[in-house]
Design a protein around this motif. Structure first.
Motif, PDB file in Angstrom:
ATOM      1  N   ALA A  42      46.355  34.197  43.833  1.00  0.00           N
ATOM      2  CA  ALA A  42      45.980  35.247  44.490  1.00  0.00           C
ATOM      3  C   ALA A  42      46.285  35.161  45.912  1.00  0.00           C
ATOM      4  O   ALA A  42      46.423  36.150  46.501  1.00  0.00           O
ATOM      5  CB  ALA A  42      44.317  35.178  43.875  1.00  0.00           C
ATOM      6  N   HIS A  43      46.102  33.886  46.369  1.00  0.00           N
ATOM      7  CA  HIS A  43      46.400  33.813  47.956  1.00  0.00           C
ATOM      8  C   HIS A  43      47.657  34.218  48.281  1.00  0.00           C
ATOM      9  O   HIS A  43      47.896  34.728  49.468  1.00  0.00           O
ATOM     10  CB  HIS A  43      45.937  32.338  48.208  1.00  0.00           C
ATOM     11  N   ARG A  44      48.685  34.149  47.553  1.00  0.00           N
ATOM     12  CA  ARG A  44      50.100  34.605  47.531  1.00  0.00           C
ATOM     13  C   ARG A  44      50.443  36.015  47.177  1.00  0.00           C
ATOM     14  O   ARG A  44      51.358  36.523  47.628  1.00  0.00           O
ATOM     15  CB  ARG A  44      50.881  33.408  46.614  1.00  0.00           C
ATOM     16  N   VAL A  45      49.314  36.805  46.647  1.00  0.00           N
ATOM     17  CA  VAL A  45      49.571  38.114  46.368  1.00  0.00           C
ATOM     18  C   VAL A  45      48.799  38.980  47.779  1.00  0.00           C
ATOM     19  O   VAL A  45      47.582  38.768  47.961  1.00  0.00           O
ATOM     20  CB  VAL A  45      48.899  38.492  45.219  1.00  0.00           C
ATOM     21  N   ALA A  46      49.661  39.682  48.320  1.00  0.00           N
ATOM     22  CA  ALA A  46      49.082  40.475  49.494  1.00  0.00           C
ATOM     23  C   ALA A  46      48.332  41.932  49.166  1.00  0.00           C
ATOM     24  O   ALA A  46      47.940  42.400  49.942  1.00  0.00           O
ATOM     25  CB  ALA A  46      50.080  40.813  50.451  1.00  0.00           C
ATOM     26  N   ASP A  47      48.000  42.050  47.924  1.00  0.00           N
ATOM     27  CA  ASP A  47      47.426  43.183  47.359  1.00  0.00           C
ATOM     28  C   ASP A  47      46.073  42.698  46.542  1.00  0.00           C
ATOM     29  O   ASP A  47      46.309  42.448  45.624  1.00  0.00           O
ATOM     30  CB  ASP A  47      48.251  43.995  46.746  1.00  0.00           C
ATOM     31  N   VAL A  48      44.948  42.735  47.162  1.00  0.00           N
ATOM     32  CA  VAL A  48      43.843  42.498  46.658  1.00  0.00           C
ATOM     33  C   VAL A  48      43.623  43.524  45.109  1.00  0.00           C
ATOM     34  O   VAL A  48      43.064  42.825  44.109  1.00  0.00           O
ATOM     35  CB  VAL A  48      42.498  42.779  47.246  1.00  0.00           C
ATOM     36  N   GLU A  49      44.031  44.593  45.099  1.00  0.00           N
ATOM     37  CA  GLU A  49      44.038  45.274  43.843  1.00  0.00           C
ATOM     38  C   GLU A  49      44.929  44.872  42.754  1.00  0.00           C
ATOM     39  O   GLU A  49      44.418  44.761  41.424  1.00  0.00           O
ATOM     40  CB  GLU A  49      44.326  46.864  44.062  1.00  0.00           C
ATOM     41  N   ARG A  50      46.018  44.330  43.208  1.00  0.00           N
ATOM     42  CA  ARG A  50      46.975  43.701  42.060  1.00  0.00           C
ATOM     43  C   ARG A  50      46.110  42.403  41.548  1.00  0.00           C
ATOM     44  O   ARG A  50      46.223  42.262  40.459  1.00  0.00           O
ATOM     45  CB  ARG A  50      48.458  43.354  42.642  1.00  0.00           C
ATOM     46  N   VAL A  51      45.685  41.613  42.469  1.00  0.00           N
ATOM     47  CA  VAL A  51      44.868  40.472  41.924  1.00  0.00           C
ATOM     48  C   VAL A  51      43.762  40.975  40.721  1.00  0.00           C
ATOM     49  O   VAL A  51      43.492  40.257  39.848  1.00  0.00           O
ATOM     50  CB  VAL A  51      44.396  39.717  43.116  1.00  0.00           C
ATOM     51  N   MET A  52      42.951  41.939  41.492  1.00  0.00           N
ATOM     52  CA  MET A  52      41.875  42.497  40.601  1.00  0.00           C
ATOM     53  C   MET A  52      42.154  42.864  39.261  1.00  0.00           C
ATOM     54  O   MET A  52      41.777  42.669  37.993  1.00  0.00           O
ATOM     55  CB  MET A  52      40.845  43.584  41.298  1.00  0.00           C
ATOM     56  N   ALA A  53      43.581  43.654  39.197  1.00  0.00           N
ATOM     57  CA  ALA A  53      43.958  44.073  37.895  1.00  0.00           C
ATOM     58  C   ALA A  53      44.457  42.821  37.088  1.00  0.00           C
ATOM     59  O   ALA A  53      44.208  43.017  35.951  1.00  0.00           O
ATOM     60  CB  ALA A  53      45.197  45.012  38.442  1.00  0.00           C
ATOM     61  N   ALA A  54      45.148  41.849  37.697  1.00  0.00           N
ATOM     62  CA  ALA A  54      45.249  40.623  36.873  1.00  0.00           C
ATOM     63  C   ALA A  54      44.172  39.957  36.282  1.00  0.00           C
ATOM     64  O   ALA A  54      44.156  39.704  35.196  1.00  0.00           O
ATOM     65  CB  ALA A  54      45.992  39.827  37.719  1.00  0.00           C
ATOM     66  N   ILE A  55      43.050  40.067  36.872  1.00  0.00           N
ATOM     67  CA  ILE A  55      41.818  39.369  36.453  1.00  0.00           C
ATOM     68  C   ILE A  55      41.401  40.397  35.297  1.00  0.00           C
ATOM     69  O   ILE A  55      41.220  39.833  34.329  1.00  0.00           O
ATOM     70  CB  ILE A  55      40.853  39.389  37.502  1.00  0.00           C
ATOM     71  N   GLU A  56      41.581  41.429  35.186  1.00  0.00           N
ATOM     72  CA  GLU A  56      41.029  42.615  34.405  1.00  0.00           C
ATOM     73  C   GLU A  56      41.869  42.214  33.036  1.00  0.00           C
ATOM     74  O   GLU A  56      41.592  42.291  31.903  1.00  0.00           O
ATOM     75  CB  GLU A  56      40.969  43.984  34.746  1.00  0.00           C
ATOM     76  N   GLU A  57      43.189  42.074  33.312  1.00  0.00           N
ATOM     77  CA  GLU A  57      44.210  42.284  32.325  1.00  0.00           C
ATOM     78  C   GLU A  57      44.063  40.745  31.410  1.00  0.00           C
ATOM     79  O   GLU A  57      44.064  40.712  30.338  1.00  0.00           O
ATOM     80  CB  GLU A  57      45.678  42.072  32.843  1.00  0.00           C
ATOM     81  N   ALA A  58      43.693  39.716  32.180  1.00  0.00           N
ATOM     82  CA  ALA A  58      43.388  38.514  31.522  1.00  0.00           C
ATOM     83  C   ALA A  58      42.052  38.380  30.631  1.00  0.00           C
ATOM     84  O   ALA A  58      41.962  37.951  29.517  1.00  0.00           O
ATOM     85  CB  ALA A  58      43.199  37.387  32.552  1.00  0.00           C
ATOM     86  N   ARG A  59      41.126  39.382  31.335  1.00  0.00           N
ATOM     87  CA  ARG A  59      39.949  39.380  30.583  1.00  0.00           C
ATOM     88  C   ARG A  59      40.060  40.124  29.233  1.00  0.00           C
ATOM     89  O   ARG A  59      39.408  39.732  28.305  1.00  0.00           O
ATOM     90  CB  ARG A  59      38.814  40.038  31.412  1.00  0.00           C
TER      91      ARG A  59
END
Length: 67
Positions: A42-59
């Motif tokens: 997540a630290h390497r991704v410059a877009d918090v919304e992409r990180v949040m979307a990845a968390i939701e995708e994993a969930r």
């Protein structure tokens, strides 16, 4: 913004390395390792919304898996 993804062969390589790494850890450390990995990525991704979307995708991906 251009969204890039890993080619399938690279994704397989990541999966294999992740699986092998998890196999070397005591079960009690697996969750900590995965949390640290998620934060490092997540630290390497410059877009918090992409990180949040990845968390939701994993969930969603594990929602139907019984454990």
């Amino acid at each position: 913004m251009t969204v890039t993804t890993l080619p399938f062969a690279d994704l397989e390589r990541v999966y294999e390395t992740l699986a092998e790494t998890l196999d070397t850890l005591p079960e009690s450390q697996e969750r900590l390792f995965l949390a640290q990995l998620a934060l490092a990525l997540a630290h390497r991704v410059a877009d918090v919304e992409r990180v949040m979307a990845a968390i939701e995708e994993a969930r969603r991906g594990i929602a139907g898996v019984s454990g």
